[in-house]
Design a protein around this motif. Structure first.
Motif, PDB file in Angstrom:
ATOM      1  N   MET A  95       0.846  -1.181   0.000  1.00  0.00           N
ATOM      2  CA  MET A  95       0.000   0.000   0.000  1.00  0.00           C
ATOM      3  C   MET A  95       0.891   1.244   0.000  1.00  0.00           C
ATOM      4  N   PRO A  96       0.414   2.320  -0.595  1.00  0.00           N
ATOM      5  CA  PRO A  96       1.193   3.558  -0.541  1.00  0.00           C
ATOM      6  C   PRO A  96       1.093   4.182   0.856  1.00  0.00           C
ATOM      7  N   ILE A  97       2.151   4.870   1.241  1.00  0.00           N
ATOM      8  CA  ILE A  97       2.168   5.623   2.492  1.00  0.00           C
ATOM      9  C   ILE A  97       1.901   7.091   2.146  1.00  0.00           C
ATOM     10  N   GLN A  98       1.076   7.750   2.957  1.00  0.00           N
ATOM     11  CA  GLN A  98       0.732   9.155   2.781  1.00  0.00           C
ATOM     12  C   GLN A  98       1.997   9.979   2.500  1.00  0.00           C
ATOM     13  N   ASP A  99       1.980  10.716   1.381  1.00  0.00           N
ATOM     14  CA  ASP A  99       3.156  11.510   0.984  1.00  0.00           C
ATOM     15  C   ASP A  99       3.593  12.483   2.071  1.00  0.00           C
ATOM     16  N   SER A 100       2.638  13.070   2.782  1.00  0.00           N
ATOM     17  CA  SER A 100       3.003  14.042   3.815  1.00  0.00           C
ATOM     18  C   SER A 100       3.798  13.373   4.940  1.00  0.00           C
ATOM     19  N   VAL A 101       3.453  12.136   5.275  1.00  0.00           N
ATOM     20  CA  VAL A 101       4.170  11.415   6.333  1.00  0.00           C
ATOM     21  C   VAL A 101       5.569  11.039   5.851  1.00  0.00           C
ATOM     22  N   LYS A 102       5.677  10.619   4.601  1.00  0.00           N
ATOM     23  CA  LYS A 102       7.002  10.310   4.057  1.00  0.00           C
ATOM     24  C   LYS A 102       7.883  11.560   4.096  1.00  0.00           C
ATOM     25  N   ALA A 103       7.344  12.706   3.686  1.00  0.00           N
ATOM     26  CA  ALA A 103       8.108  13.955   3.718  1.00  0.00           C
ATOM     27  C   ALA A 103       8.479  14.324   5.152  1.00  0.00           C
ATOM     28  N   PHE A 104       7.545  14.131   6.068  1.00  0.00           N
ATOM     29  CA  PHE A 104       7.769  14.470   7.472  1.00  0.00           C
ATOM     30  C   PHE A 104       8.947  13.692   8.062  1.00  0.00           C
ATOM     31  N   PHE A 105       8.982  12.386   7.830  1.00  0.00           N
ATOM     32  CA  PHE A 105      10.019  11.553   8.430  1.00  0.00           C
ATOM     33  C   PHE A 105      11.300  11.476   7.602  1.00  0.00           C
ATOM     34  N   SER A 106      11.322  12.026   6.396  1.00  0.00           N
ATOM     35  CA  SER A 106      12.528  11.913   5.564  1.00  0.00           C
ATOM     36  C   SER A 106      13.177  13.260   5.264  1.00  0.00           C
ATOM     37  N   SER A 107      12.825  14.300   6.024  1.00  0.00           N
ATOM     38  CA  SER A 107      13.384  15.628   5.765  1.00  0.00           C
ATOM     39  C   SER A 107      14.597  15.964   6.630  1.00  0.00           C
ATOM     40  N   PHE A 108      14.510  15.683   7.932  1.00  0.00           N
ATOM     41  CA  PHE A 108      15.567  16.107   8.859  1.00  0.00           C
ATOM     42  C   PHE A 108      15.952  14.990   9.811  1.00  0.00           C
ATOM     43  N   PHE A 109      17.227  15.014  10.237  1.00  0.00           N
ATOM     44  CA  PHE A 109      17.664  14.262  11.402  1.00  0.00           C
ATOM     45  C   PHE A 109      17.539  15.237  12.562  1.00  0.00           C
ATOM     46  N   ALA A 110      16.809  14.843  13.611  1.00  0.00           N
ATOM     47  CA  ALA A 110      16.566  15.738  14.734  1.00  0.00           C
ATOM     48  C   ALA A 110      16.084  14.931  15.933  1.00  0.00           C
ATOM     49  N   GLY A 111      16.118  15.564  17.094  1.00  0.00           N
ATOM     50  CA  GLY A 111      15.527  14.981  18.282  1.00  0.00           C
ATOM     51  C   GLY A 111      14.027  15.238  18.279  1.00  0.00           C
ATOM     52  N   ASP A 112      13.313  14.496  19.105  1.00  0.00           N
ATOM     53  CA  ASP A 112      11.868  14.713  19.239  1.00  0.00           C
ATOM     54  C   ASP A 112      11.625  16.110  19.805  1.00  0.00           C
ATOM     55  N   MET A 113      10.505  16.709  19.421  1.00  0.00           N
ATOM     56  CA  MET A 113      10.187  18.072  19.854  1.00  0.00           C
ATOM     57  C   MET A 113       8.968  18.085  20.767  1.00  0.00           C
ATOM     58  N   VAL A 114       9.077  18.810  21.869  1.00  0.00           N
ATOM     59  CA  VAL A 114       7.963  19.010  22.791  1.00  0.00           C
ATOM     60  C   VAL A 114       7.279  20.316  22.390  1.00  0.00           C
ATOM     61  N   LEU A 115       5.975  20.208  22.129  1.00  0.00           N
ATOM     62  CA  LEU A 115       5.234  21.333  21.564  1.00  0.00           C
ATOM     63  C   LEU A 115       3.845  21.426  22.169  1.00  0.00           C
TER      64      LEU A 115
END
Length: 184
Positions: free
Chosen positions: A70-90
């Protein structure tokens, strides 16, 4: 509407600025066998400072999509494949959230394995497929993206989304407010 990449880049910028104003760096767990590109400074008490850096190479979702058939939502792919970073508290309105990020390629592999488990659970329960992107301060309450519509919402583990926070991931990211967590 800007892209997920740009909305996430802007959020990371706001996050770093909030920490700079508090004269500290956001902290994440230090994993000694990872030379995580986002690590900044020296580890202290099992934690280390971090700053978002573009992923190079970007996390690839082809194997995950092929395995799930199945395809994965493009927005989620972009979200997880853009930056290396720590988790953010928001904060989103009155809701505190921890937005999950990928710190290292191995972390990306672990994330994809967890996404597989989540998707298979949703399919077994015959619920609309969602993909988690964050946690809340409430037990078992996840921030998820509907894989079909792209809507961002809240759901308890094993349940369907019960509250829609934003119609898409870009709008959600634009509305998040950084919370500075005192490293001491």
């Amino acid at each position: 509407m800007q892209s997920v990449y740009q909305a996430l880049a802007d959020l990371h910028q706001r996050y770093q600025e909030a920490y700079a104003a508090a004269q500290c760096l956001p902290q994440t767990e230090y994993i000694s066998n990872w030379d995580a590109p986002c690590y900044q400074g020296k580890p202290k008490s099992g934690e280390i400072g971090w700053k978002a850096v573009p992923q190079e190479p970007a996390l690839d979702f082809d194997g995950l999509e092929h395995g799930l058939e199945m395809p994965i939502q493009d927005s989620v792919k972009a979200f997880f494949s853009s930056f290396f970073a720590g988790d953010m508290v928001l904060r989103f309105r009155e809701q505190f959230v921890t937005l999950l990020q990928v710190m290292h390629p191995e972390d990306g592999e672990r994330l994809q394995q967890n996404l597989v488990g989540h998707v298979l659970m949703k399919q077994r329960l015959r619920q609309p497929v969602t993909l988690f992107i964050g946690l809340t301060d409430e037990d078992d309450l996840l921030v998820t993206v509907n894989n079909t519509t792209g809507a961002v919402g809240l759901e308890y583990v094993g349940q369907e989304q019960h509250a829609i926070l934003a119609g898409d991931l870009e709008a959600f990211l634009e509305r998040l407010e950084p919370i500075v967590v005192d490293p001491d």
